[in-house]
Design an enzyme around this catalytic site. Sequence first.
Site, PDB file in Angstrom:
ATOM      1  N   GLY A   1       0.844  -1.184   0.000  1.00 21.28           N
ATOM      2  CA  GLY A   1       0.000   0.000   0.000  1.00 21.28           C
ATOM      3  C   GLY A   1       0.879   1.231   0.000  1.00 21.28           C
ATOM      4  O   GLY A   1       2.058   1.166   0.356  1.00 21.28           O
ATOM      5  N   TYR A   2       0.295   2.321  -0.418  1.00 21.47           N
ATOM      6  CA  TYR A   2       1.031   3.586  -0.483  1.00 21.47           C
ATOM      7  C   TYR A   2       0.520   4.529   0.588  1.00 21.47           C
ATOM      8  O   TYR A   2      -0.648   4.906   0.592  1.00 21.47           O
ATOM      9  CB  TYR A   2       0.917   4.185  -1.892  1.00 21.47           C
ATOM     10  N   LEU A   3       1.410   4.888   1.513  1.00 21.04           N
ATOM     11  CA  LEU A   3       1.028   5.825   2.575  1.00 21.04           C
ATOM     12  C   LEU A   3       0.801   7.201   1.989  1.00 21.04           C
ATOM     13  O   LEU A   3      -0.149   7.891   2.350  1.00 21.04           O
ATOM     14  CB  LEU A   3       2.128   5.878   3.638  1.00 21.04           C
TER      15      LEU A   3
ATOM     16  N   ARG B   1      -5.414   2.793  -1.803  1.00 15.91           N
ATOM     17  CA  ARG B   1      -4.050   2.877  -2.347  1.00 15.91           C
ATOM     18  C   ARG B   1      -3.309   1.565  -2.057  1.00 15.91           C
ATOM     19  O   ARG B   1      -2.194   1.558  -1.565  1.00 15.91           O
ATOM     20  CB  ARG B   1      -3.284   4.046  -1.700  1.00 15.91           C
TER      21      ARG B   1
END
Lengths: 155, 155
Positions: free
Chosen positions: B29-31, B83
């Site tokens: 996942g993308y923070l 995301r």
Amino acid sequence: MGFEIERRFLVSGPAWRDAATRARRLVQGYLAREDGVTVRLRLIEDRARLTIKGPGGLVRPEFEYDIPTADAASMLDALCTGRRIAKTRHEVPHGGLMWEVDVFEGPLAGLVIAEVELPAADHPLTLPPWAGREVTDDSRYANAVLASADAPPRG
Amino acid sequence: MGFEIERRFLVSGPAWRDAATRARRLVQGYLAREDGVTVRLRLIEDRARLTIKGPGGLVRPEFEYDIPTADAASMLDALCTGRRIAKTRHEVPHGGLMWEVDVFEGPLAGLVIAEVELPAADHPLTLPPWAGREVTDDSRYANAVLASADAPPRG
């Protein structure tokens, strides 16, 4: 998951300086900010930390990791252009809690913000006489926003 | 500062499966993503990593840190909504290098991308017969972009 519970106030005047016990200069930068999530690098003396904060005002999820200072210096230089802050942080004990008074530099010179971390969201707080307007929920004063500002917010 | 030198190709057909030596499922996942900087979390088997990548196509600055898997699971759940990517990564040796063939799941089902890390940007590369169009510089196929897509890119 950890949480940060923090209230923030504008500061006017130098009265807090009499009670300050320690000062450290710190440089911090934001690698990226999206949907209220911020990824911050902070270099303070010989220590570097990567901090991930989730959305929120008073209470924010927070995760922190120590990283090598050389990595932090490289990333601050190469990946945080236009998203950096330099400030001197003064520790000022008051009312049984440790306040941190940040004196900003560079384009934010003149701005002074006091922060205090609370053990619980409803913890009673005795405001010091030098604490001005609360800005906990005023996003213009969030460090992640200030990092891209070219002057202190007005009003 | 570390650098990642990676080329990426679309894959069609199942021919690569005959040469695959290992498969692992991973969730990432993308923070946050900003100005080409991406902060990625990846959970793969019992290991979690936080990876910061700078802007670039073929060559990107990269910093990686191991973090507790419980932290990664919390952050994937709470801070990476919309995301995230799930895929199975297959290792496929070819021409003296280890290729990774990613078979995407969920809204990206049907998409298969092969990646190969190179020891140098000009390292000669023997393409396997199942490697299709190169997408190294096609941002639509960047994992950070795919993570927010509701279908595989067209064309």
